[in-house]
Design an enzyme around this catalytic site. Sequence first.
Site, PDB file in Angstrom:
ATOM      1  N   LYS A   1       5.422   5.763   2.430  1.00 40.49           N
ATOM      2  CA  LYS A   1       5.347   6.913   3.334  1.00 40.49           C
ATOM      3  C   LYS A   1       5.219   6.561   4.800  1.00 40.49           C
ATOM      4  O   LYS A   1       4.400   5.731   5.172  1.00 40.49           O
ATOM      5  CB  LYS A   1       4.140   7.769   2.947  1.00 40.49           C
ATOM      6  CG  LYS A   1       4.305   8.438   1.616  1.00 40.49           C
ATOM      7  CD  LYS A   1       3.131   9.323   1.360  1.00 40.49           C
ATOM      8  CE  LYS A   1       3.399  10.254   0.196  1.00 40.49           C
ATOM      9  NZ  LYS A   1       2.264  11.127  -0.044  1.00 40.49           N
TER      10      LYS A   1
ATOM     11  N   GLY B   1      -2.547  -4.530   1.081  1.00 33.67           N
ATOM     12  CA  GLY B   1      -2.657  -4.560  -0.385  1.00 33.67           C
ATOM     13  C   GLY B   1      -1.379  -4.899  -1.147  1.00 33.67           C
ATOM     14  O   GLY B   1      -1.267  -5.979  -1.742  1.00 33.67           O
TER      15      GLY B   1
ATOM     16  N   ARG C   1     -10.558 -13.368  -2.557  1.00 34.07           N
ATOM     17  CA  ARG C   1     -11.598 -13.114  -1.544  1.00 34.07           C
ATOM     18  C   ARG C   1     -12.810 -14.017  -1.735  1.00 34.07           C
ATOM     19  O   ARG C   1     -13.457 -14.407  -0.753  1.00 34.07           O
ATOM     20  CB  ARG C   1     -11.998 -11.640  -1.556  1.00 34.07           C
ATOM     21  CG  ARG C   1     -10.943 -10.777  -0.864  1.00 34.07           C
ATOM     22  CD  ARG C   1     -11.323  -9.322  -0.826  1.00 34.07           C
ATOM     23  NE  ARG C   1     -10.367  -8.560  -0.031  1.00 34.07           N
ATOM     24  CZ  ARG C   1     -10.373  -7.242   0.082  1.00 34.07           C
ATOM     25  NH1 ARG C   1     -11.293  -6.518  -0.564  1.00 34.07           N
ATOM     26  NH2 ARG C   1      -9.484  -6.631   0.818  1.00 34.07           N
TER      27      ARG C   1
ATOM     28  N   GLY D   1      -6.669  -2.361   4.180  1.00 33.63           N
ATOM     29  CA  GLY D   1      -6.829  -1.353   5.222  1.00 33.63           C
ATOM     30  C   GLY D   1      -7.092  -1.936   6.611  1.00 33.63           C
ATOM     31  O   GLY D   1      -6.563  -1.442   7.606  1.00 33.63           O
TER      32      GLY D   1
END
Length: 405
Positions: A198, A355, A37, A378
Amino acid sequence: MAAFRTLNDLSPAGKRILLRADLNVPVREGRITDTTRIDRVLPTVEELVEKGGRVIVLSHFDRPKGRVVAEMSLAPIAAAMAEKTRHTVRFVSDCIGPEVEEAIAAMKDGDILILENTRFHAGEEKNDPEFVASLAKSGEIYVNDAFSAAHRAHASTEGLARHLPAFAGRLMEAELNALSAALEKPDHPVGALIGGAKISTKLDLIGNVVSKVDILFIGGAMANTFLAAEGVPVGKSLQEAEMHETARAIIARAQQAGCKIILPVDAVIAREFREGAPSEICPIDAVPADAMILDAGPRTVALINEQLAGLKTLVWNGPLGAFEIKPFDAATVAVAREAARLTKEGKLKTIAGGGDTVSALRHAGVADQMSYVSTAGGAFMEWLEGKLLPGIAVLTDAAQHVVPL
Ligand code: 3PG
Ligand code: MG
């Protein structure tokens, strides 16, 4: 995607520019473990200072929740950034207040000032107008280069764009262009590879993606839920029994939208979840009751790779198996390498993000061989969900009301 203004539309010389970066880098035991980053925002910083701007960098780091938490200081990250540029960098241990004002008054054209963690103030996450005004005092222009924080409507990611002439930095511009090329106006056929544990966390994402892509590969433990929903026994595999109906609804929706869903046809199974656990390969309809699926099998890899050859665009989010522990990284690594090979040959455009995805691609040694790898976790996911990210919405909005500089 609506238009937004970029650095091409800006004359930075002599101006105080508030640059929102995302310096929220991974740190373990006080050491930065990945400087991506920092590296990816530096071109924006350098372009602005080389054009004579006075660059004041704002960022959050971690989640101090409105309090000063010493371990969450940006000081070490500012030091790492200073090492990477030949320009002068100063750090101030707050992001508003008299010390900041003094430091800014002392700035010359081409100087860089990094301010302390914006989340040390409660007003940041609340997008509190007073806090926004205090931040805004420091600059004449706002540049947002923090795509990875654009899903947060915080003072420094959203509020400031309403107060100052607002522009996208080079990294923001690259992220928006890459994402738009992936789902908004992609070259078809488009595939999405969605993995991870999930369905419940990726429900909106899958729901949006099936209406946009031609093929959806589902991997990871999430695939077990789809299989179980279709009546395939998955033994002791991780799955979400309460999501079966949802999984069937997604399959129906995909069929309606003309999106082909590809689920694993074989699996790597084990009795224990640990590195080097004894494992076997079995057809997907023959998973023993006492075993768990930890990776996609070789026939699945072959099937996915064969389909990749027919695609022009691939969006990748999430691993195909438990790639953190060997040998359950095999499917993720094999498909990642094939995607990289096709990309290198110019046959496929691959856009990856989120991620775990970046660590998985790095593990496969191909993170730098994709067409584009997002710096976002996210925010990338929310973007795949089809949501308008507040940090982006305000930038495109700001572009409609051109403020004289
Ligand atoms: C991220 O790492 O995803 C961004 O920096 C946002 O951080 P947050 O999840 O703490 O808001
Ligand atoms: Mg995060």
